[in-house]
Design a protein around this motif. Structure first.
Motif, PDB file in Angstrom:
ATOM      1  N   PHE A  96       4.150  13.653   6.607  1.00  9.91           N
ATOM      2  CA  PHE A  96       4.303  14.733   6.134  1.00  9.91           C
ATOM      3  C   PHE A  96       3.540  15.190   4.729  1.00  9.91           C
ATOM      4  CE2 PHE A  96       8.826  15.287   8.417  1.00  9.91           C
ATOM      5  CZ  PHE A  96       8.333  15.594   9.310  1.00  9.91           C
ATOM      6  N   SER A  97       3.402  14.144   3.899  1.00 13.18           N
ATOM      7  CA  SER A  97       2.858  13.817   2.755  1.00 13.18           C
ATOM      8  C   SER A  97       1.390  14.243   2.928  1.00 13.18           C
ATOM      9  CB  SER A  97       3.044  12.407   2.354  1.00 13.18           C
ATOM     10  OG  SER A  97       4.147  12.077   1.842  1.00 13.18           O
ATOM     11  N   THR A  98       0.662  13.700   3.934  1.00 19.61           N
ATOM     12  CA  THR A  98      -0.706  14.159   4.250  1.00 19.61           C
ATOM     13  C   THR A  98      -0.761  15.676   4.379  1.00 19.61           C
ATOM     14  OG1 THR A  98      -0.926  11.864   5.527  1.00 19.61           O
ATOM     15  CG2 THR A  98      -2.646  13.507   5.843  1.00 19.61           C
ATOM     16  N   ALA A  99       0.128  16.090   5.156  1.00 21.06           N
ATOM     17  CA  ALA A  99       0.318  17.504   5.159  1.00 21.06           C
ATOM     18  C   ALA A  99       0.334  18.277   3.941  1.00 21.06           C
ATOM     19  CB  ALA A  99       1.144  17.986   6.193  1.00 21.06           C
ATOM     20  N   THR A 100       1.262  17.947   3.259  1.00 24.90           N
ATOM     21  CA  THR A 100       1.473  18.909   1.741  1.00 24.90           C
ATOM     22  C   THR A 100       0.466  18.512   0.971  1.00 24.90           C
ATOM     23  OG1 THR A 100       2.992  16.897   1.208  1.00 24.90           O
ATOM     24  CG2 THR A 100       4.087  18.549   2.063  1.00 24.90           C
ATOM     25  N   TRP A 101      -0.186  17.324   0.933  1.00 28.18           N
ATOM     26  CA  TRP A 101      -1.107  17.209  -0.098  1.00 28.18           C
ATOM     27  C   TRP A 101      -2.455  18.067   0.506  1.00 28.18           C
ATOM     28  CZ3 TRP A 101      -1.307  15.385  -4.861  1.00 28.18           C
ATOM     29  CH2 TRP A 101      -0.262  14.812  -5.357  1.00 28.18           C
ATOM     30  N   ALA A 102      -2.623  17.943   1.665  1.00 28.55           N
ATOM     31  CA  ALA A 102      -3.946  18.783   2.072  1.00 28.55           C
ATOM     32  C   ALA A 102      -3.690  20.184   1.746  1.00 28.55           C
ATOM     33  CB  ALA A 102      -3.950  18.735   3.767  1.00 28.55           C
ATOM     34  N   ILE A 103      -2.277  20.639   1.841  1.00 29.15           N
ATOM     35  CA  ILE A 103      -2.116  22.203   1.492  1.00 29.15           C
ATOM     36  C   ILE A 103      -2.552  22.453  -0.156  1.00 29.15           C
ATOM     37  CG2 ILE A 103      -0.384  23.944   1.260  1.00 29.15           C
ATOM     38  CD1 ILE A 103       0.923  22.925   3.534  1.00 29.15           C
ATOM     39  N   TYR A 153       0.768  -1.173  -0.059  1.00 26.10           N
ATOM     40  CA  TYR A 153      -0.023   0.093  -0.030  1.00 26.10           C
ATOM     41  C   TYR A 153       0.849   1.092  -0.033  1.00 26.10           C
ATOM     42  CZ  TYR A 153      -3.605   3.457   1.528  1.00 26.10           C
ATOM     43  OH  TYR A 153      -4.447   4.335   1.483  1.00 26.10           O
ATOM     44  N   GLY A 154       1.891   1.092   0.855  1.00 25.59           N
ATOM     45  CA  GLY A 154       2.767   2.309   0.938  1.00 25.59           C
ATOM     46  C   GLY A 154       3.612   2.530  -0.407  1.00 25.59           C
ATOM     47  N   VAL A 155       3.896   1.710  -1.037  1.00 20.85           N
ATOM     48  CA  VAL A 155       4.572   1.474  -2.419  1.00 20.85           C
ATOM     49  C   VAL A 155       3.696   2.056  -3.574  1.00 20.85           C
ATOM     50  CG1 VAL A 155       5.685   0.312  -4.190  1.00 20.85           C
ATOM     51  CG2 VAL A 155       6.361  -0.124  -1.780  1.00 20.85           C
ATOM     52  N   ILE A 185       4.232   5.935  -5.186  1.00 19.52           N
ATOM     53  CA  ILE A 185       4.874   5.913  -6.742  1.00 19.52           C
ATOM     54  C   ILE A 185       3.761   6.554  -7.529  1.00 19.52           C
ATOM     55  CG2 ILE A 185       4.716   4.288  -8.958  1.00 19.52           C
ATOM     56  CD1 ILE A 185       6.032   2.518  -7.404  1.00 19.52           C
ATOM     57  N   LEU A 186       2.126   6.453  -7.251  1.00 20.23           N
ATOM     58  CA  LEU A 186       1.439   7.321  -7.896  1.00 20.23           C
ATOM     59  C   LEU A 186       1.392   8.777  -7.574  1.00 20.23           C
ATOM     60  CD1 LEU A 186      -1.820   4.864  -7.910  1.00 20.23           C
ATOM     61  CD2 LEU A 186      -0.197   5.376  -9.837  1.00 20.23           C
ATOM     62  N   ALA A 187       1.696   9.051  -6.262  1.00 17.82           N
ATOM     63  CA  ALA A 187       1.873  10.374  -5.851  1.00 17.82           C
ATOM     64  C   ALA A 187       2.894  11.178  -6.597  1.00 17.82           C
ATOM     65  CB  ALA A 187       1.983  10.541  -4.234  1.00 17.82           C
ATOM     66  N   PHE A 188       4.076  10.520  -6.836  1.00 17.40           N
ATOM     67  CA  PHE A 188       5.497  10.778  -7.431  1.00 17.40           C
ATOM     68  C   PHE A 188       4.972  11.050  -8.778  1.00 17.40           C
ATOM     69  CE2 PHE A 188       8.622   9.419 -10.189  1.00 17.40           C
ATOM     70  CZ  PHE A 188       9.524  10.273 -10.281  1.00 17.40           C
ATOM     71  N   LEU A 189       4.294  10.178  -9.660  1.00 11.76           N
ATOM     72  CA  LEU A 189       3.960  10.389 -11.045  1.00 11.76           C
ATOM     73  C   LEU A 189       3.055  11.552 -10.938  1.00 11.76           C
ATOM     74  CD1 LEU A 189       3.520   6.716 -12.188  1.00 11.76           C
ATOM     75  CD2 LEU A 189       5.329   8.306 -12.596  1.00 11.76           C
ATOM     76  N   ALA A 190       1.974  11.650 -10.255  1.00 12.48           N
ATOM     77  CA  ALA A 190       1.104  12.731 -10.279  1.00 12.48           C
ATOM     78  C   ALA A 190       1.732  14.215 -10.058  1.00 12.48           C
ATOM     79  CB  ALA A 190      -0.117  12.584  -9.159  1.00 12.48           C
ATOM     80  N   CYS A 191       2.744  14.141  -9.064  1.00 11.91           N
ATOM     81  CA  CYS A 191       3.371  15.547  -8.881  1.00 11.91           C
ATOM     82  C   CYS A 191       3.967  15.862 -10.249  1.00 11.91           C
ATOM     83  CB  CYS A 191       4.430  15.340  -7.800  1.00 11.91           C
ATOM     84  SG  CYS A 191       3.703  15.281  -6.152  1.00 11.91           S
ATOM     85  N   TRP A 251      -5.741  12.004  -2.316  1.00 14.09           N
ATOM     86  CA  TRP A 251      -4.623  11.403  -2.061  1.00 14.09           C
ATOM     87  C   TRP A 251      -4.211  12.081  -0.582  1.00 14.09           C
ATOM     88  CZ3 TRP A 251      -4.527   8.566  -5.773  1.00 14.09           C
ATOM     89  CH2 TRP A 251      -3.756   7.657  -6.008  1.00 14.09           C
ATOM     90  N   THR A 252      -4.842  13.050  -0.231  1.00 14.96           N
ATOM     91  CA  THR A 252      -4.697  13.477   1.141  1.00 14.96           C
ATOM     92  C   THR A 252      -5.394  12.466   2.241  1.00 14.96           C
ATOM     93  OG1 THR A 252      -4.767  15.772   0.378  1.00 14.96           O
ATOM     94  CG2 THR A 252      -5.364  15.365   2.849  1.00 14.96           C
ATOM     95  N   PHE A 253      -6.324  11.722   1.538  1.00 16.51           N
ATOM     96  CA  PHE A 253      -6.965  11.020   2.382  1.00 16.51           C
ATOM     97  C   PHE A 253      -6.368   9.696   2.477  1.00 16.51           C
ATOM     98  CE2 PHE A 253      -9.858   7.083   2.317  1.00 16.51           C
ATOM     99  CZ  PHE A 253     -10.425   7.051   3.686  1.00 16.51           C
ATOM    100  N   LEU A 254      -5.712   9.137   1.098  1.00 20.73           N
ATOM    101  CA  LEU A 254      -4.941   8.027   1.085  1.00 20.73           C
ATOM    102  C   LEU A 254      -3.655   8.081   1.860  1.00 20.73           C
ATOM    103  CD1 LEU A 254      -5.409   7.048  -2.679  1.00 20.73           C
ATOM    104  CD2 LEU A 254      -6.537   6.296  -0.575  1.00 20.73           C
ATOM    105  N   TRP A 255      -2.868   9.225   1.981  1.00 18.85           N
ATOM    106  CA  TRP A 255      -1.725   9.529   2.790  1.00 18.85           C
ATOM    107  C   TRP A 255      -2.320   9.301   3.918  1.00 18.85           C
ATOM    108  CZ3 TRP A 255       2.784   8.171   1.588  1.00 18.85           C
ATOM    109  CH2 TRP A 255       3.482   8.500   0.117  1.00 18.85           C
ATOM    110  N   PHE A 256      -3.233   9.701   4.575  1.00 26.76           N
ATOM    111  CA  PHE A 256      -3.518   9.722   5.915  1.00 26.76           C
ATOM    112  C   PHE A 256      -3.715   8.065   6.274  1.00 26.76           C
ATOM    113  CE2 PHE A 256      -6.765   9.755   9.187  1.00 26.76           C
ATOM    114  CZ  PHE A 256      -6.037  10.207  10.295  1.00 26.76           C
ATOM    115  N   VAL A 257      -4.316   7.562   5.649  1.00 27.76           N
ATOM    116  CA  VAL A 257      -4.590   6.018   5.727  1.00 27.76           C
ATOM    117  C   VAL A 257      -3.342   5.246   5.737  1.00 27.76           C
ATOM    118  CG1 VAL A 257      -5.677   3.879   4.883  1.00 27.76           C
ATOM    119  CG2 VAL A 257      -6.849   6.125   4.846  1.00 27.76           C
ATOM    120  N   CYS A 258      -2.489   5.831   4.938  1.00 23.66           N
ATOM    121  CA  CYS A 258      -1.073   4.984   5.074  1.00 23.66           C
ATOM    122  C   CYS A 258      -0.399   5.372   6.087  1.00 23.66           C
ATOM    123  CB  CYS A 258      -0.337   5.530   3.632  1.00 23.66           C
ATOM    124  SG  CYS A 258       1.308   5.005   3.476  1.00 23.66           S
TER     125      CYS A 258
END
Length: 222
Positions: free
Chosen positions: A152-159, A70-72, A76-82, A115-122
């Protein structure tokens, strides 16, 4: 063509690379890109351990392979989306069509929110599994780094979600104001008045008769 539709300047302007890098949205997206790399790269390189010289490897988070997968996947999807959204942000001011800008902003808003939600779940899953980890052959620093950067990813994607929502609201307001034309809003008056201060109810004729037409036909003189 709208000026400053959905938070971008007038379409067709020159691209300023340094100004683009200094934008809060760009900085936040770069941090999100970096955090995603840390999460999935750490799990891939150091997240699977084999205890007692076993052939099969197990996830370092309580031997739960689903947690590592799940973390991977999210990373990876967050990396590509950025990468995709950074390119779209750079190209955004060159788009003159308000509808195209709207779709990009909506896509950014929806993806960032999800992705904010998915990172929080992660973060919650990895933190919970790490608290129940009992195996001894574990790189504790790597596991803590994954959990920390998931937070940290949860916070940045929320921003980023907040930035996208602000751009969407700003765009809706600006495009709505840009299409309001006061001169064409009143269709009850077919023609404007002839002069300022004309009597109420007076309307100028659509055609102005020339002096020759008012005097009738004049035969040519020989």
């Amino acid at each position: 063509m709208e000026t400053s539709a959905y938070g971008a300047s007038l379409a067709g302007g020159a691209f300023d690379f340094w100004s683009f890098l200094k934008r809060p949205q760009t900085i936040t997206r770069l941090f999100s890109w970096l955090f995603a790399i840390v999460v999935f790269a750490t799990i891939v390189s150091e997240g699977y351990m084999n205890e007692n010289h076993e052939e099969t490897t197990k996830c370092m988070f309580n031997q739960n392979d689903s947690a590592c997968s799940y973390g991977v996947g999210v990373g990876i999807l967050a990396f590509l989306a950025c990468v995709v959204f950074i390119v779209l942000d750079a190209y955004f001011p060159q788009i003159s069509n308000a509808n195209e800008r709207k779709y990009i902003v909506l896509g950014d808003l929806c993806f960032s929110g999800v992705w904010t939600f998915l990172w929080f779940v992660c973060f919650c899953v990895l933190a919970n599994q790490w608290s129940h980890t009992t195996q001894t052959v574990v790189l504790a620093d790597a596991a803590r780094a994954v959990v920390t950067f998931s937070f940290f990813s949860t916070a940045t994607w929320a921003i980023l979600t907040t930035f996208a929502f602000q751009r969407y609201r700003q765009g809706v307001d600006e495009v709505g104001l840009g299409y309001n034309d006061p001169s064409s809003s009143d269709h009850t008056s077919p023609y404007p008045s002839a002069y300022a201060g004309a009597p109420e109810g007076y309307q100028q004729s659509p055609f102005t008769a020339s002096a020759a037409a008012q005097g009738g036909y004049q035969p040519p003189a020989y």
